[in-house]
Design a protein around this motif. Structure first.
Motif, PDB file in Angstrom:
ATOM      1  N   GLU A 203       0.877  -1.303   0.043  1.00 48.00           N
ATOM      2  CA  GLU A 203       0.257  -0.078   0.023  1.00 48.00           C
ATOM      3  C   GLU A 203       0.866   1.419  -0.063  1.00 48.00           C
ATOM      4  OE1 GLU A 203      -3.344   0.193  -0.179  1.00 48.00           O
ATOM      5  OE2 GLU A 203      -3.284  -1.778  -0.537  1.00 48.00           O
ATOM      6  N   LYS A 204       2.291   1.096   0.214  1.00 47.81           N
ATOM      7  CA  LYS A 204       2.990   2.332   0.249  1.00 47.81           C
ATOM      8  C   LYS A 204       4.343   2.288  -0.438  1.00 47.81           C
ATOM      9  CE  LYS A 204       5.050   0.710   4.793  1.00 47.81           C
ATOM     10  NZ  LYS A 204       5.100   1.103   6.359  1.00 47.81           N
ATOM     11  N   MET A 205       4.542   1.233  -1.428  1.00 50.41           N
ATOM     12  CA  MET A 205       5.554   1.334  -2.223  1.00 50.41           C
ATOM     13  C   MET A 205       5.085   1.051  -3.773  1.00 50.41           C
ATOM     14  SD  MET A 205       9.122  -0.584  -1.878  1.00 50.41           S
ATOM     15  CE  MET A 205       8.910  -1.915  -2.733  1.00 50.41           C
ATOM     16  N   VAL A 206       5.638   1.783  -4.640  1.00 52.03           N
ATOM     17  CA  VAL A 206       5.584   1.636  -6.012  1.00 52.03           C
ATOM     18  C   VAL A 206       6.612   1.562  -6.627  1.00 52.03           C
ATOM     19  CG1 VAL A 206       4.645   2.573  -8.036  1.00 52.03           C
ATOM     20  CG2 VAL A 206       3.187   2.483  -6.164  1.00 52.03           C
ATOM     21  N   ILE A 207       7.150   0.575  -7.641  1.00 55.39           N
ATOM     22  CA  ILE A 207       8.219   0.778  -8.509  1.00 55.39           C
ATOM     23  C   ILE A 207       7.790   1.344 -10.029  1.00 55.39           C
ATOM     24  CG2 ILE A 207      10.090  -0.557  -9.553  1.00 55.39           C
ATOM     25  CD1 ILE A 207      10.566  -2.148  -7.008  1.00 55.39           C
ATOM     26  N   ASP A 221       4.983   8.027   3.091  1.00 53.25           N
ATOM     27  CA  ASP A 221       5.596   7.993   4.769  1.00 53.25           C
ATOM     28  C   ASP A 221       4.220   7.780   5.500  1.00 53.25           C
ATOM     29  OD1 ASP A 221       4.132  10.361   4.748  1.00 53.25           O
ATOM     30  OD2 ASP A 221       5.705  11.696   4.597  1.00 53.25           O
ATOM     31  N   GLU A 222       4.349   8.131   6.725  1.00 51.06           N
ATOM     32  CA  GLU A 222       3.258   7.743   7.621  1.00 51.06           C
ATOM     33  C   GLU A 222       2.174   8.793   7.378  1.00 51.06           C
ATOM     34  OE1 GLU A 222       4.846   7.738  11.710  1.00 51.06           O
ATOM     35  OE2 GLU A 222       6.245   5.837  11.451  1.00 51.06           O
ATOM     36  N   SER A 223       2.159   9.890   7.039  1.00 50.02           N
ATOM     37  CA  SER A 223       1.130  10.785   6.784  1.00 50.02           C
ATOM     38  C   SER A 223       0.760  10.440   5.436  1.00 50.02           C
ATOM     39  CB  SER A 223       1.848  12.271   6.655  1.00 50.02           C
ATOM     40  OG  SER A 223       2.825  12.659   5.776  1.00 50.02           O
ATOM     41  N   GLY A 224       1.232   9.655   4.854  1.00 44.49           N
ATOM     42  CA  GLY A 224       0.492   9.440   3.296  1.00 44.49           C
ATOM     43  C   GLY A 224       1.157  10.099   2.290  1.00 44.49           C
ATOM     44  N   ILE A 225       2.331  10.877   2.303  1.00 46.46           N
ATOM     45  CA  ILE A 225       2.760  11.754   1.437  1.00 46.46           C
ATOM     46  C   ILE A 225       3.895  10.927   0.633  1.00 46.46           C
ATOM     47  CG2 ILE A 225       4.147  13.874   0.924  1.00 46.46           C
ATOM     48  CD1 ILE A 225       1.270  14.330   2.049  1.00 46.46           C
ATOM     49  N   TRP A 226       3.615  10.775  -0.809  1.00 41.62           N
ATOM     50  CA  TRP A 226       4.542   9.996  -1.784  1.00 41.62           C
ATOM     51  C   TRP A 226       5.788  10.774  -2.036  1.00 41.62           C
ATOM     52  CZ3 TRP A 226       3.809   4.903  -3.079  1.00 41.62           C
ATOM     53  CH2 TRP A 226       2.717   4.469  -2.570  1.00 41.62           C
ATOM     54  N   ASP A 317      17.046  -1.546   2.779  1.00 40.63           N
ATOM     55  CA  ASP A 317      16.670  -0.164   3.162  1.00 40.63           C
ATOM     56  C   ASP A 317      15.054  -0.297   2.810  1.00 40.63           C
ATOM     57  OD1 ASP A 317      17.617  -0.583   0.680  1.00 40.63           O
ATOM     58  OD2 ASP A 317      17.305   1.526   0.241  1.00 40.63           O
ATOM     59  N   LEU A 318      14.544  -1.211   1.634  1.00 37.55           N
ATOM     60  CA  LEU A 318      13.096  -1.171   1.417  1.00 37.55           C
ATOM     61  C   LEU A 318      12.393  -2.062   2.159  1.00 37.55           C
ATOM     62  CD1 LEU A 318      13.787  -1.125  -2.550  1.00 37.55           C
ATOM     63  CD2 LEU A 318      13.449   0.824  -0.964  1.00 37.55           C
ATOM     64  N   SER A 319      12.884  -2.927   3.049  1.00 36.71           N
ATOM     65  CA  SER A 319      12.016  -3.747   3.911  1.00 36.71           C
ATOM     66  C   SER A 319      10.973  -3.214   4.510  1.00 36.71           C
ATOM     67  CB  SER A 319      13.048  -4.511   4.986  1.00 36.71           C
ATOM     68  OG  SER A 319      13.418  -3.584   5.792  1.00 36.71           O
ATOM     69  N   ASP A 320      10.971  -2.001   5.000  1.00 34.85           N
ATOM     70  CA  ASP A 320       9.977  -1.411   5.838  1.00 34.85           C
ATOM     71  C   ASP A 320       8.652  -0.845   4.933  1.00 34.85           C
ATOM     72  OD1 ASP A 320      11.366  -1.494   8.079  1.00 34.85           O
ATOM     73  OD2 ASP A 320      12.179   0.645   7.722  1.00 34.85           O
ATOM     74  N   TYR A 321       8.909  -0.826   3.634  1.00 36.46           N
ATOM     75  CA  TYR A 321       7.955  -0.491   2.526  1.00 36.46           C
ATOM     76  C   TYR A 321       7.031  -1.678   2.079  1.00 36.46           C
ATOM     77  CZ  TYR A 321      10.320   4.198   3.059  1.00 36.46           C
ATOM     78  OH  TYR A 321      11.122   4.959   3.402  1.00 36.46           O
ATOM     79  N   VAL A 322       7.911  -2.810   1.997  1.00 40.96           N
ATOM     80  CA  VAL A 322       7.217  -4.028   1.208  1.00 40.96           C
ATOM     81  C   VAL A 322       6.341  -4.765   2.248  1.00 40.96           C
ATOM     82  CG1 VAL A 322       7.709  -6.127   0.326  1.00 40.96           C
ATOM     83  CG2 VAL A 322       9.167  -4.379  -0.062  1.00 40.96           C
TER      84      VAL A 322
END
Length: 322
Positions: A203-207, A221-226, A317-322
């Motif tokens: 829900e919070k990462m796009v490639i 981020d936590e506030s929903g800003i991409w 470094d991407l583990s928190d987003y997947v």
């Protein structure tokens, strides 16, 4: 190295898709054919050539349930049950099904992203419909997004269907929440060449992939800003990141009669080595899913004729987003 494998199948590839068990790959070598290769004893060998189209094949999908392949082509042929004929003023460049299998998003060279209802009485149930589309009929337009002033490409829904992402030929990527009469929109602008396709991994990462030959990671981020996070697979990582601007709008200005609010983030673009793995435009990105697991592997293909398999496990470094 971030790429698990790099396979040179042709001089140019327009699209590709994997069999359910990932043992075969189907692709179009920039003509009217679909070539199917199978992995035999650690070597890819051609096993089939499909020749039913008259012009370039522009899209391929391989069903995980029926093991059948569907293709679309510039000759305007595919497997079609019902047509949505209205609203598009120019060529359709991409389509994406909502997870509820009712809403259909499209992008077009008229610069617009549209969402339609595909509800078919006797096939779909009212309970399967969500939001403001609950009373919509087949082919009815739910919303038209006028965020891009150039060609629009690569539309995708997030896993939950709450967010829609698509890209413009003006080097911008757009994120839309609460798709309906009053959607919420953000855009991220970058100095690099335009993207061609996108894929949600959570829900919070796009490639995104495109003319810069290197996959680009965007995250919320936590506030929903991409914002832009990093490139994948380049030989020399950028030290401070290229210049990006992020803007958040509660709607689309005068079109919806609401005000806009902005956020911006500017840095200096350093020199970097592009295309460390792909050597030409990447025009297709496909998830490599395993039952019961999140998608952490994907493949890309492009005008260099390569199919590259990527593994996000290699990027801690991407583990928190997947």
């Amino acid at each position: 190295m971030a790429a698990v494998a790099v396979h040179q199948f042709a001089q140019c590839i327009t699209c590709h898709a994997w069999s359910p068990d990932h043992s075969m790959v189907a692709f179009c070598p920039n003509n009217n054919e679909v070539h199917i290769y199978k992995l035999l004893e650690d070597k890819w060998e051609k096993v089939h050539v499909l020749q039913k189209h008259d012009q370039i094949v522009s899209g391929i999908d391989w069903s995980r349930r029926s093991n059948r392949i569907v293709t679309v082509s510039h000759d305007r042929n595919s497997w079609v049950s019902k047509l949505i004929r209205k609203k598009h003023d120019s060529s359709v460049t991409s389509v994406a099904w909502h997870p509820n299998n009712i809403l259909l998003a499209t992008t077009s060279t008229d610069g617009k992203c549209r969402v339609f209802s595909t509800f078919i009485k006797g096939v779909d149930t009212r309970e399967s419909k969500t939001g403001s589309s609950s009373d919509s009929k087949f082919g009815e337009q739910i919303v038209q997004l006028d965020l891009s002033f150039s060609w629009a490409f690569g539309v995708k829904w997030s896993p939950s269907g709450n967010t829609l992402a698509y890209v413009g030929h003006n080097s911008m990527i757009y994120f839309v929440d609460d798709v309906g009469p009053s959607p919420l929109a953000q855009n991220v602008a970058f100095r690099n060449l335009p993207l061609r396709d996108v894929l949600f991994f959570s829900e919070k990462m796009v490639i995104g992939v495109g003319f810069d030959c290197t996959p680009m990671v965007f995250a919320a981020d936590e506030s929903g800003i991409w914002s832009f996070i990093r490139f994948l697979g380049e030989r020399k990582a950028s030290s401070s990141g290229p210049k990006y601007g992020s803007q958040f709008s509660e709607a689309f200005g005068k079109l919806y009669g609401q005000s806009k609010h902005g956020l911006s983030n500017d840095t200096v673009e350093p020199s970097r080595i592009r295309g460390a793995i792909h050597e030409n435009c990447i025009n297709c990105i496909v998830p490599l899913r395993k039952e019961g697991f999140r998608t952490k592997r994907f493949s890309t293909s492009g005008l260099d004729g390569k199919v590259v398999i990527w593994d996000l496990e290699n990027y801690e470094d991407l583990s928190d987003y997947v």
